[in-house]
Design an enzyme around this catalytic site. Sequence first.
Site, PDB file in Angstrom:
ATOM      1  N   GLY A   1       5.323   4.852   9.332  1.00 19.91           N
ATOM      2  CA  GLY A   1       4.286   5.877   9.403  1.00 19.91           C
ATOM      3  C   GLY A   1       4.092   6.327  10.844  1.00 19.91           C
ATOM      4  O   GLY A   1       5.017   6.237  11.648  1.00 19.91           O
TER       5      GLY A   1
ATOM      6  N   GLU B   1       8.279   1.511  11.867  1.00 25.35           N
ATOM      7  CA  GLU B   1       9.132   2.653  12.170  1.00 25.35           C
ATOM      8  C   GLU B   1       8.215   3.861  12.221  1.00 25.35           C
ATOM      9  O   GLU B   1       7.494   4.139  11.277  1.00 25.35           O
ATOM     10  CB  GLU B   1      10.198   2.785  11.076  1.00 25.35           C
ATOM     11  CG  GLU B   1      11.317   3.729  11.449  1.00 25.35           C
ATOM     12  CD  GLU B   1      11.138   5.086  10.849  1.00 25.35           C
ATOM     13  OE1 GLU B   1      11.735   5.334   9.810  1.00 25.35           O
ATOM     14  OE2 GLU B   1      10.370   5.893  11.418  1.00 25.35           O
TER      15      GLU B   1
ATOM     16  N   THR C   1      -1.322   5.044  13.808  1.00 22.77           N
ATOM     17  CA  THR C   1      -1.677   4.062  12.776  1.00 22.77           C
ATOM     18  C   THR C   1      -1.056   2.705  13.090  1.00 22.77           C
ATOM     19  O   THR C   1      -1.718   1.664  12.959  1.00 22.77           O
ATOM     20  CB  THR C   1      -1.207   4.541  11.381  1.00 22.77           C
ATOM     21  OG1 THR C   1      -1.655   5.871  11.186  1.00 22.77           O
ATOM     22  CG2 THR C   1      -1.741   3.660  10.283  1.00 22.77           C
TER      23      THR C   1
ATOM     24  N   LYS D   1       0.854  -1.193   0.000  1.00 19.88           N
ATOM     25  CA  LYS D   1       0.000   0.000   0.000  1.00 19.88           C
ATOM     26  C   LYS D   1       0.885   1.235   0.000  1.00 19.88           C
ATOM     27  O   LYS D   1       1.440   1.610   1.028  1.00 19.88           O
ATOM     28  CB  LYS D   1      -0.927   0.044   1.226  1.00 19.88           C
ATOM     29  CG  LYS D   1      -2.023   1.079   1.049  1.00 19.88           C
ATOM     30  CD  LYS D   1      -2.670   1.535   2.325  1.00 19.88           C
ATOM     31  CE  LYS D   1      -2.071   2.796   2.896  1.00 19.88           C
ATOM     32  NZ  LYS D   1      -2.029   3.970   2.018  1.00 19.88           N
TER      33      LYS D   1
ATOM     34  N   CYS E   1      11.844  11.356   9.403  1.00 20.77           N
ATOM     35  CA  CYS E   1      11.694  10.843  10.761  1.00 20.77           C
ATOM     36  C   CYS E   1      12.888  11.232  11.616  1.00 20.77           C
ATOM     37  O   CYS E   1      12.790  11.315  12.825  1.00 20.77           O
ATOM     38  CB  CYS E   1      11.566   9.336  10.732  1.00 20.77           C
ATOM     39  SG  CYS E   1      12.932   8.580   9.888  1.00 20.77           S
TER      40      CYS E   1
ATOM     41  N   GLU F   1       5.848  15.078  18.260  1.00 25.06           N
ATOM     42  CA  GLU F   1       6.358  15.160  16.888  1.00 25.06           C
ATOM     43  C   GLU F   1       5.558  16.201  16.104  1.00 25.06           C
ATOM     44  O   GLU F   1       4.344  16.227  16.176  1.00 25.06           O
ATOM     45  CB  GLU F   1       6.234  13.790  16.196  1.00 25.06           C
ATOM     46  CG  GLU F   1       6.928  13.757  14.852  1.00 25.06           C
ATOM     47  CD  GLU F   1       6.888  12.382  14.187  1.00 25.06           C
ATOM     48  OE1 GLU F   1       5.854  11.695  14.281  1.00 25.06           O
ATOM     49  OE2 GLU F   1       7.897  12.012  13.560  1.00 25.06           O
TER      50      GLU F   1
HETATM   51  C1  LIG Z   1       8.150   9.250   7.054  1.00 32.41           C
HETATM   52  O1  LIG Z   1       6.936   9.854   7.347  1.00 32.41           O
HETATM   53  C2  LIG Z   1       6.126   9.214   8.315  1.00 32.41           C
HETATM   54  C3  LIG Z   1       4.841  10.005   8.436  1.00 32.41           C
HETATM   55  O2  LIG Z   1       4.075   9.796   7.299  1.00 32.41           O
HETATM   56  C4  LIG Z   1       6.881   9.129   9.613  1.00 32.41           C
HETATM   57  O3  LIG Z   1       6.103   8.493  10.593  1.00 32.41           O
HETATM   58  C5  LIG Z   1       8.161   8.375   9.384  1.00 32.41           C
HETATM   59  O4  LIG Z   1       8.895   8.360  10.567  1.00 32.41           O
HETATM   60  C6  LIG Z   1       8.996   8.996   8.295  1.00 32.41           C
HETATM   61  N1  LIG Z   1      10.096   8.105   7.985  1.00 32.41           N
HETATM   62  C7  LIG Z   1      11.271   8.530   7.590  1.00 32.41           C
HETATM   63  C8  LIG Z   1      12.323   7.513   7.353  1.00 32.41           C
HETATM   64  O5  LIG Z   1      11.519   9.699   7.418  1.00 32.41           O
END
Ligand SMILES: *[C@@H]1O[C@H](CO)[C@@H](O)[C@H](O)[C@H]1NC(C)=O
Length: 530
Positions: free
Chosen positions: A285, A313, A289, A232, A347, A446
Amino acid sequence: EKLPHSLLSGSWRTRGEDSEPTFPCAAVEVKNEPILGFKEGSAERAELLKALDGLKGTTEEIPCVVGDEHVWTKDVRYQLSVSHRMSAARGSSADIKSALINKAILASVAARKEWDLKPVQDRAQILFKAADVISGPKRAEILAKTMIGQGKTVVQAEIDAAAELIDFFRFNAKHAVELEKTQPLDADGSTNTMLYRGLEGFVAAVAPFNFTAIGGNLAGTPALMGNVVLWKPSDTAMSASYAVYKVLRESGLPPNIVQFLPADGPVFGDAVTSSQHLAGINFTGSVPTFKRLWKQVAQNLDTYKNFPRLAGECGGKNFHFVHKSADVESVVKGTIRSAFEYGGQKCSACSRMYVADSVWPQIKQQLLAIHKNITVGDPVEDFSTFFSAVIDEKSFARNKRWLDLAKSSPNLKVIAGGNCDDSKGYFVEPTIIETTDPQEAIMHEEIFGPVLSVYVYPENKYKEVLHLIDNTSPYALTGAVFAQDQTVIDEAAKVLRNAAGNYYVNDKSTGSIVAQQPFGGARASGKSLL
Ligand SMILES: *[C@@H]1O[C@H](CO)[C@@H](O)[C@H](O)[C@H]1NC(C)=O
Ligand SMILES: *[C@@H]1O[C@H](CO)[C@@H](O)[C@H](O)[C@H]1NC(C)=O
Ligand SMILES: *[C@@H]1O[C@H](CO)[C@@H](O)[C@H](O)[C@H]1NC(C)=O
């Protein structure tokens, strides 16, 4: 070493390839993909400009790929160019229903046995090929789609959609082949063999918008190991994700091994977690979720043939700790890049900083000087743009709430930026906020945008501050310590041992490279490997 000929025989043959493969799989030497410079007059720049031009004003139609059929549903969902809010792709996704997802599950499970029995070299071959294709003929297209759809600058697109994705494919393929060589001991005339087999059932890969590479990795890596996958992609990364999916297929990935399902999140989650065949969820994400999926799995536990493996993650609240002995220039440069590259939508982005009062005036002055020069705009029209709009309306609204709070709270002071504007795209200024209270929500929640909060501490209180950093936020993804004093570096490493998965010393909290810094976190950040 050449690949045995039989590996590419039968229906698993790499499409359009009748000759023997030119690269060996076993003992293959893999290096990080070089990052191209896109300098004025370079060939890669010309190709990228051509690809961007070709996409201008067009809307790409994207199907769901279920049971190897292109399925067009009635309701469609649009992926917009974030800096223009014009459509970049039109996906047949919005009303993808659980019936369709169940069809995809059955098609996957039926294809699994034969796929899992394939020698790992065959499967690795596909990823090596896909990496070569992305490195070569498809690079410009995938970069262009990442830039337009996800609002990345050239550099940010290149390190993600080209370099990191190629590295994931090549290194994972190499490791998969090498893994087979790790075998138990033989003793007393017995021969012991360890078989590495895929999970019985399917893996659901739920990908985020912010890295084209993550989608390819979450779906591609389980497939490499003999699993079948329901992928997805994120609504806001549909176009680049579909391009990657097509490269995998064109590189020899057989039908039904990966189903491409741009579905609605909850519909997808409900359907996969209620199937007896769910064997794993590979997720990147948000925390809510992932928790929702985990709870659904727990509730349906009696349904499954296997205990599903869950890997997620889930973001971070990454810190920069600045001791009085820190080198000011690396603090300033590292913090600007970590907090504001890709608008803080990584992230690993730095979003809270703790600075000793003795060095703060100098750091502040330099941060503000560079801040003035940061250009926020359309990275497609202007390659010198530092970052672009945030990904969507929801993200814009969330950032705006934090900016409004910062302006109204007595403990918070906006020292740079602080404004946002969604008249043309979802633009948020790079913002620096000083807080007098280190327990403010802005220091532990966050934000996922270009917002950096700073707490200035009395320089002799640095030990307390290390504990404060460890205890302030539920996340533990990345963090960085800036200090020249070795005893402080040693002390920090002990106190912050559980506060980050990726821990940097005198370097920014972002920018890990495949095979150089393995990536993952703990606590509410989850983990990225299983
Ligand atoms: C990417 O974005 C999601 C939110 O949609 C976040 O939770 C995640 O940590 C991010 N991952 C990276 C590797 O940046
Ligand atoms: C999840 O994806 C990662 C790559 O991001 C891979 O290493 C891991 O094996 C996958 N886990 C499952 C359960 O599919
Ligand atoms: C800001 O940009 C100007 C003009 O390009 C340049 O002279 C100056 O050195 C820059 N300042 C910083 C702090 O980077």
